[in-house]
Scaffold this motif. Structure first.
Motif, PDB file in Angstrom:
ATOM      1  N   LEU A  48     -45.549  42.525 127.198  1.00 20.72           N
ATOM      2  CA  LEU A  48     -45.304  43.727 126.412  1.00 20.72           C
ATOM      3  C   LEU A  48     -43.842  43.805 125.982  1.00 20.72           C
ATOM      4  O   LEU A  48     -43.544  44.143 124.829  1.00 20.72           O
ATOM      5  N   ARG A  49     -42.935  43.476 126.887  1.00 14.71           N
ATOM      6  CA  ARG A  49     -41.508  43.487 126.542  1.00 14.71           C
ATOM      7  C   ARG A  49     -41.224  42.538 125.367  1.00 14.71           C
ATOM      8  O   ARG A  49     -40.533  42.892 124.407  1.00 14.71           O
ATOM      9  N   ASP A  50     -41.786  41.338 125.426  1.00  9.56           N
ATOM     10  CA  ASP A  50     -41.560  40.354 124.365  1.00  9.56           C
ATOM     11  C   ASP A  50     -42.163  40.816 123.041  1.00  9.56           C
ATOM     12  O   ASP A  50     -41.573  40.619 121.976  1.00  9.56           O
ATOM     13  N   ALA A  51     -43.354  41.434 123.120  1.00 15.30           N
ATOM     14  CA  ALA A  51     -43.998  41.916 121.898  1.00 15.30           C
ATOM     15  C   ALA A  51     -43.167  43.018 121.237  1.00 15.30           C
ATOM     16  O   ALA A  51     -43.011  43.045 120.005  1.00 15.30           O
ATOM     17  N   LEU A  52     -42.621  43.912 122.044  1.00 17.65           N
ATOM     18  CA  LEU A  52     -41.784  44.982 121.488  1.00 17.65           C
ATOM     19  C   LEU A  52     -40.468  44.429 120.952  1.00 17.65           C
ATOM     20  O   LEU A  52     -39.965  44.893 119.920  1.00 17.65           O
ATOM     21  N   ALA A  53     -39.905  43.433 121.641  1.00 15.40           N
ATOM     22  CA  ALA A  53     -38.664  42.831 121.151  1.00 15.40           C
ATOM     23  C   ALA A  53     -38.881  42.189 119.788  1.00 15.40           C
ATOM     24  O   ALA A  53     -38.053  42.321 118.872  1.00 15.40           O
TER      25      ALA A  53
END
Length: 431
Positions: free
Chosen positions: A163-168
Motif C-alpha cells: 500500500l505504501r508503494d502504491a500511494l508513493a
C-alpha cells in the motif's frame, strides 16, 4: 429470504447500544469486512466505523435502513449460531464523495482499514481505490495534517508496504509538502487476516431470522475460526482489538508466508482443479481422493520452503483440514477462482520457483497452472486481465503464453510447460 413476519432489524427493535462515534473508516464494505474487522472492532464500544463500498449502492442503503446492524451467522460442524454486530455506525455508497472526504479529514478519525482485493493495489486511474485513498489523504493534509494509520486487510505479502508503494507511485506528481507529510504522518500497518466468508444465501437469511427473531436483509455467514495478526504503529490510537483475539507482533513475514502458501495456496489449487473434476465447493473437494491427495502434496511441498517451525505448520495443516471439510461452510470454488493473475504469483509461484531451483517439478503447482488454463478457456473469467488471458489461453501455445503473464522465466522452462500441457489433458480425461 428473511422472515417477513419478524420485525426488521434495527437498534430500536434489537435494543442495542446507539452508534459509537466514528473513529475508523473502512473502504471495501463487503462480507469479509463484516465477518472480520467489524467484529473485532465491536469489542471496543468507543470506536465506530464509517464503511464505504465502491459502486454498490444496495448494501449501504440496506445497512442504513438497519441502523448499521446485521446478523453474523457462524456455521461449523454443529448447529449454527448467530449474533448481531453493531460496529458499523454509518454505511455509505462509493459515490458519497463529500462524506468520504469529510471523514478522512476529521481529526476524530484515527485509522483507515481496507479490503480492496489484490487488484485494488495495482490498478490506477480515476476512481480506483488508490485514487480514492489519495484524495482522502490530500484532504486530511489540507485540513490540518493529523496523523493516521492505514491498515490493509487483503491477502498480499507485506500488504502495508504494498500500500505504501502504491500511494508513493500515485502521488509522485503531488507537491513536495504533501509527499513529506505522507512520509512523516501516515503509518502503514502490515496484517495477516483469515476467516472463510462465503456469500450468504436466502436460506442463510431465513436461518438468521429464526435464530435472532429479526428480519435481516444483509446477513453474513462465516466459520468459527478467525485470525488477525498486526505489526505497525497507530499514532492516534486504535480499538482494543486484542479483546476479540487480535495479536500484535513485531514481524509478520513468516505468518504471511504460512497463510498465503498453506491456506490461500490450497484454496487456489482446489479452485482450479476442483471444477475440472466435478466439484463445486471446498468441502466437496476435500471428499475427492485426488484433490485431497493434491492438497496434502501441496502442503508437503510448501513446508520444504516455509520458515515457521515444523510443529507450527503441522498444527496449522490439521486446523485447515477441519476448516476445509466443514459442511457448514459452502465455499464455492468458482468464487475463489477470481483474479487468478493476482493470486497465483503470491500463493503458488514462490514455492514453484524454489522447487524448480532444486530440480523438482511439483505436481500440485503444475495442477494449478493446468487448472487455471482450463478455467480461462472454458469458463466465465473474472480477472483484471481477463480479455488478454482468455485470448492467450485459447491460442496455439496457450500454456507458455499464459505462464509468461505471471513469470517470464518460468514460461521458458520447457519441462514445466510440457508438464502443464499434459496435466490439462489429465484433468480433462479424469473429469
Amino acid at each position: 429470504m428473511p422472515d417477513n413476519a419478524a420485525p426488521r432489524l434495527s437498534r430500536a427493535s434489537a435494543s442495542t447500544r446507539p452508534p459509537a462515534p466514528v473513529r475508523a473508516v473502512h473502504l471495501g464494505l463487503g462480507a469479509f469486512h463484516r465477518a472480520h474487522q467489524a467484529v473485532y472492532t465491536m469489542s471496543d464500544s468507543d470506536w465506530g466505523i464509517a464503511a464505504y463500498t465502491f459502486r454498490n449502492t444496495t448494501l449501504p442503503r440496506t445497512l442504513t435502513e438497519q441502523d448499521g446492524l446485521y446478523t453474523l451467522q457462524v456455521r461449523g460442524d454443529g448447529k449454527p449460531r448467530a449474533e448481531i454486530v453493531d460496529a458499523i455506525s454509518r454505511a455509505h455508497p462509493g459515490g458519497d464523495t463529500d462524506r468520504w472526504l469529510a471523514d478522512l479529514a476529521s481529526p476524530d478519525v484515527a485509522l483507515l482499514t481496507l479490503t480492496i482485493t489484490e487488484p485494488g493495489y495495482r490498478t490506477g486511474g480515476h476512481g480506483s481505490a488508490i485514487d480514492r485513498v489519495v484524495a482522502g489523504l490530500r484532504g486530511r493534509h489540507r485540513a490540518g495534517g493529523d496523523p493516521i494509520a492505514l491498515v490493509p486487510c487483503d491477502n498480499l505479502p507485506g500488504n502495508g508496504g504494498v500500500l505504501r508503494d502504491a500511494l508513493a507511485a500515485a502521488t509522485r506528481e503531488e507537491d513536495a509538502a504533501f509527499r513529506a507529510w505522507l512520509e512523516e504522518h501516515v503509518s502503514f500497518v502490515d496484517t495477516v487476516v483469515d476467516r472463510i466468508t462465503p456469500a450468504a444465501t436466502d436460506e442463510d437469511a431465513a436461518t438468521a431470522a429464526r435464530l435472532t427473531g429479526f428480519a435481516d436483509h444483509a446477513p453474513v455467514v462465516t466459520e468459527p475460526f478467525s485470525e488477525w495478526l498486526l505489526a505497525g504503529r497507530f499514532p492516534l490510537g486504535r480499538p482494543a482489538w486484542e479483546n476479540a483475539g487480535a495479536r500484535f507482533v513485531d514481524d509478520l513475514a513468516a505468518f504471511q508466508q504460512r497463510k498465503l502458501w498453506f491456506l490461500n495456496g490450497a484454496h487456489t489449487l482446489l479452485a482450479y482443479t476442483g471444477p475440472a473434476l466435478g466439484c463445486t465447493t471446498v468441502d466437496e473437494a476435500m471428499q475427492h481422493p485426488t484433490l485431497m491427495a493434491l492438497t496434502e502434496s501441496w502442503w508437503d511441498t510448501a513446508a520444504r520452503h516455509a520458515t515457521l517451525p515444523e510443529e507450527d505448520l503441522r498444527d496449522y495443516r490439521q486446523r485447515l483440514l477441519q476448516r476445509f471439510a466443514s459442511p457448514g461452510i459452502r465455499h464455492h470454488l468458482l468464487h475463489i477462482a477470481v483474479n487468478g493473475s493476482q493470486k497465483i504469483p503470491a500463493r503458488i509461484l514462490p514455492v514453484l520457483r524454489a522447487e524448480r531451483s532444486a530440480g523438482r517439478l511439483p505436481e500440485p503447482a503444475v495442477a494449478v497452472l493446468a487448472g487455471w488454463l482450463i478455467h480461462l478457456r472454458d469458463r466465465e473469467v473474472a480477472d483484471p486481465r481477463a480479455d488478454e488471458l482468455v485470448a492467450l489461453a485459447r491460442s496455439g501455445n496457450g500454456a507458455r503464453q499464459v505462464v509468461a503473464t505471471v513469470d517470464s522465466e518460468l514460461a521458458e522452462d520447457g519441462a514445466l510447460i510440457s508438464a502443464v500441457d499434459d496435466y490439462v489433458e489429465h484433468l480433462r480425461s479424469a473429469g
